[in-house]
Design an enzyme around this catalytic site. Structure first.
Site, mmCIF file in Angstrom:
data_model
loop_
_atom_site.group_PDB
_atom_site.id
_atom_site.type_symbol
_atom_site.label_atom_id
_atom_site.label_comp_id
_atom_site.label_asym_id
_atom_site.label_seq_id
_atom_site.Cartn_x
_atom_site.Cartn_y
_atom_site.Cartn_z
ATOM 1 N N LYS A 1 -22.492 -14.272 12.945
ATOM 2 C CA LYS A 1 -21.948 -15.563 13.351
ATOM 3 C C LYS A 1 -21.079 -15.483 14.604
ATOM 4 O O LYS A 1 -21.103 -16.401 15.434
ATOM 5 C CB LYS A 1 -21.161 -16.188 12.188
ATOM 6 C CG LYS A 1 -22.048 -16.631 11.030
ATOM 7 C CD LYS A 1 -21.236 -17.309 9.950
ATOM 8 C CE LYS A 1 -22.122 -17.851 8.849
ATOM 9 N NZ LYS A 1 -22.856 -16.792 8.140
ATOM 10 N N GLU B 1 -11.819 -19.832 11.877
ATOM 11 C CA GLU B 1 -12.375 -20.973 12.601
ATOM 12 C C GLU B 1 -11.564 -22.228 12.265
ATOM 13 O O GLU B 1 -11.098 -22.400 11.133
ATOM 14 C CB GLU B 1 -13.839 -21.142 12.161
ATOM 15 C CG GLU B 1 -14.631 -22.215 12.830
ATOM 16 C CD GLU B 1 -16.067 -22.193 12.323
ATOM 17 O OE1 GLU B 1 -16.890 -21.494 12.934
ATOM 18 O OE2 GLU B 1 -16.357 -22.848 11.299
ATOM 19 N N HIS C 1 -19.225 -25.622 -0.607
ATOM 20 C CA HIS C 1 -19.819 -25.326 0.697
ATOM 21 C C HIS C 1 -21.342 -25.183 0.634
ATOM 22 O O HIS C 1 -21.943 -24.632 1.556
ATOM 23 C CB HIS C 1 -19.208 -24.054 1.305
ATOM 24 C CG HIS C 1 -17.718 -24.102 1.450
ATOM 25 N ND1 HIS C 1 -17.085 -24.956 2.326
ATOM 26 C CD2 HIS C 1 -16.734 -23.410 0.815
ATOM 27 C CE1 HIS C 1 -15.772 -24.781 2.233
ATOM 28 N NE2 HIS C 1 -15.543 -23.864 1.321
ATOM 29 N N ARG D 1 -34.819 -19.020 9.486
ATOM 30 C CA ARG D 1 -35.793 -19.058 8.380
ATOM 31 C C ARG D 1 -36.166 -20.501 8.104
ATOM 32 O O ARG D 1 -35.605 -21.427 8.689
ATOM 33 C CB ARG D 1 -35.168 -18.451 7.127
ATOM 34 C CG ARG D 1 -33.823 -19.107 6.778
ATOM 35 C CD ARG D 1 -33.281 -18.705 5.444
ATOM 36 N NE ARG D 1 -31.893 -19.064 5.244
ATOM 37 C CZ ARG D 1 -31.447 -20.286 4.917
ATOM 38 N NH1 ARG D 1 -32.315 -21.282 4.781
ATOM 39 N NH2 ARG D 1 -30.156 -20.514 4.742
#
Length: 494
Positions: free
Chosen positions: A115, A199, A234, A291
């Site tokens: 990430k 973040e 999440h 994917r």
């Protein structure tokens, strides 16, 4: 053109069935590893596949999967989603051993699978990521200072993997270091790496993703967006396309941003670029899923395409590139994930045996599953039972069909989130399209109260269905006749 007559599906459940169906339509034999415990219930579902008994660990064992593909004379491997689907080493192992990996190149997967590295690539594509920073090389004081500079609340996130694992929301500096320690531990357990980063948490965000497909020769297109904002822990549970807030101008900007990111890494095949969208409709790069997505059917319904068939055709070398201007969406689609879980107990998985199972049917209704009456949901695997996908000519029409489909989906013997999804669907804020990722937490009490009110009818339905020797079960009124049988109910299909 490449010759492929056998493909190993390195997966299980509904996505394995979805891929198998697409392969069979192209006269390719699907080869499927199946665990001992799931063998009997898999036989009727995968009767047209070559099934091979395998240990429970098979889906995460790269060497074993490659060896199985070779032993079964497969020319290609389709990873589906989850398990090793985004594992660059697995993709590389397939390529090294002469197997076609039906997915992006290992290099592209490696670049976008990390990430923090993906955030840097987004910047190169002139796409702003959510503000954040790596904690590598920083001491505790520096970590706190950097977090305060971007502003609380923040998210501590795993650098690898997804699905909400290794993610912690932190409201103040006091809880930051503990959250980092917990995220590192969880990330290490799930992804084999304790790398995490921090973040900025965008307040009242929407989670909107862009479906892309990169045809050979670097011709990448975007196939609309999916609103994936309704989540618990999440993880998405309802997705729809188009988004209630995305107009053509914003769709083009987000789509072109996703295409630039894919092109930088030399992407091939199906992928999804995910964005966080704030209340002012500014969008920020979140991550790329290299994917096929769980929610790909909503895009297929709106655009009239078959993304899994495109993947297979790309591997065969026969896929025909479609110009961007020819990809026009029509109508509105929604997907509802049916899980064996208890919303009243923090969405705790509820494994067990399905005593009654009747899927809804009708115009605009599509159900993807790999279970049947008598199937058992095991604690070892993801508890998703099925995906209910509906399409209507408008969002309101799609919601009508969704209500009909969920009301007429009979799953008895285990606790599911079906009723919880129905309550979300009926909520005024959802119907108005007023969504953000805090939706379930904000309305948790009233959603729970509405579900609690339906417990008695559900119990009566279970009792009645178990006393019905004909096996005829319908969802709706819970009255029974003088013999204790549950009478079928006919409902107008919207």
């Amino acid at each position: 053109m490449v010759t492929i007559d056998r493909v190993l599906i390195a997966n299980r459940g509904e996505i394995a069935r979805r891929i198998a169906t697409a392969l069979i339509e192209k006269e390719i034999i699907p080869v499927l590893p199946v665990t001992e415990k799931e063998w009997q219930q898999a036989v009727p579902v995968f009767k047209d596949c070559r099934m091979v008994k395998a240990p429970d660990s098979i889906y995460l064992d790269s060497e074993a999967l490659v060896a199985l593909a070779q032993a079964e004379n497969c020319q290609a491997v389709h990873p589906g989603y989850g398990f090793l689907a985004e594992n660059a080493e697995f993709a590389g192992a397939c390529e090294t051993n002469g197997l076609i990996f039906i997915g992006p190149p290992a290099r592209a997967m490696d670049l976008m699978g990390h990430k923090e590295r993906a955030r840097e690539i987004a910047k190169k594509a002139d796409v702003s990521p959510v503000p954040g920073f790596s904690i590598d090389g920083l001491n505790e004081l520096e970590i706190k200072e950097r977090a305060e500079s971007i502003g609380f609340p923040v998210l501590v996130k795993a650098s690898l993997g997804g699905g909400g694992k290794g993610m912690r929301r932190v409201e103040s500096p006091e809880g930051l270091l503990d959250a980092i320690r917990m995220s590192k531990s969880e990330s290490s357990a799930y992804f084999g790496s304790d790398e995490v980063f921090v973040e900025k948490y965008i307040l009242k965000p929407r989670h909107i993703e862009i479906q892309i497909f990169s045809f050979p020769g670097g011709r990448t297109v975007y196939v609309g967006e999916r609103e994936c904002t309704i989540q618990r822990r999440h993880q998405k549970i309802i997705e729809e396309s188009p988004s209630p807030v995305v107009d053509e101008k914003l769709r083009r900007k987000m789509g072109e941003a996703a295409v630039r990111i894919a092109d930088i890494v030399g992407y091939v095949g199906a992928g999804t670029v995910e964005f966080i969208v704030d209340e002012e409709l500014n969008f920020y790069f979140l991550e790329m899923n290299t994917r096929i997505q769980v929610e790909h059917p909503v895009t297929e319904e709106v655009f009239g395409v078959d993304l899994v068939a495109w993947q297979i055709e790309e591997a065969l070398g026969i896929v025909e590139a479609i110009p961007q201007q020819k990809l026009k969406g029509a109508g509105h689609a929604m997907e509802f994930r049916i899980y064996a879980e208890d919303p009243a107990q923090g969405f705790m998985p509820s494994p067990g045996k399905i005593l009654r199972y009747v899927e809804p049917a009708g115009p605009g209704i599509r159900v993807e599953s790999a279970v049947a009456e008598g199937s058992e949901i095991f604690a070892d695997f993801d508890p998703m039972i099925a995906k209910v996908v509906v399409k209507g000519h408008s969002r309101e029409h799609a919601m009508e069909r969704a209500r009909f489909a969920l009301e007429n989906f009979v799953i008895l013997g285990i606790t599911t989130n079906r009723e919880f999804l129905m309550q979300i669907l009926s909520h005024p804020a959802f119907q108005a399209g007023e969504l953000d990722t805090g939706f379930i937490d904000r309305y948790r009490d009233e959603l729970k109260n509405a579900v609690d009110a339906s417990i008695e009818p559900e119990i009566l339905l279970l009792a009645a269905s178990l006393r019905n020797p004909t096996g005829k079960v319908a969802q709706g009124s819970v009255s029974v006749d003088e013999n204790g049988y549950y009478p079928p109910v006919t409902t107008r299909i919207p």
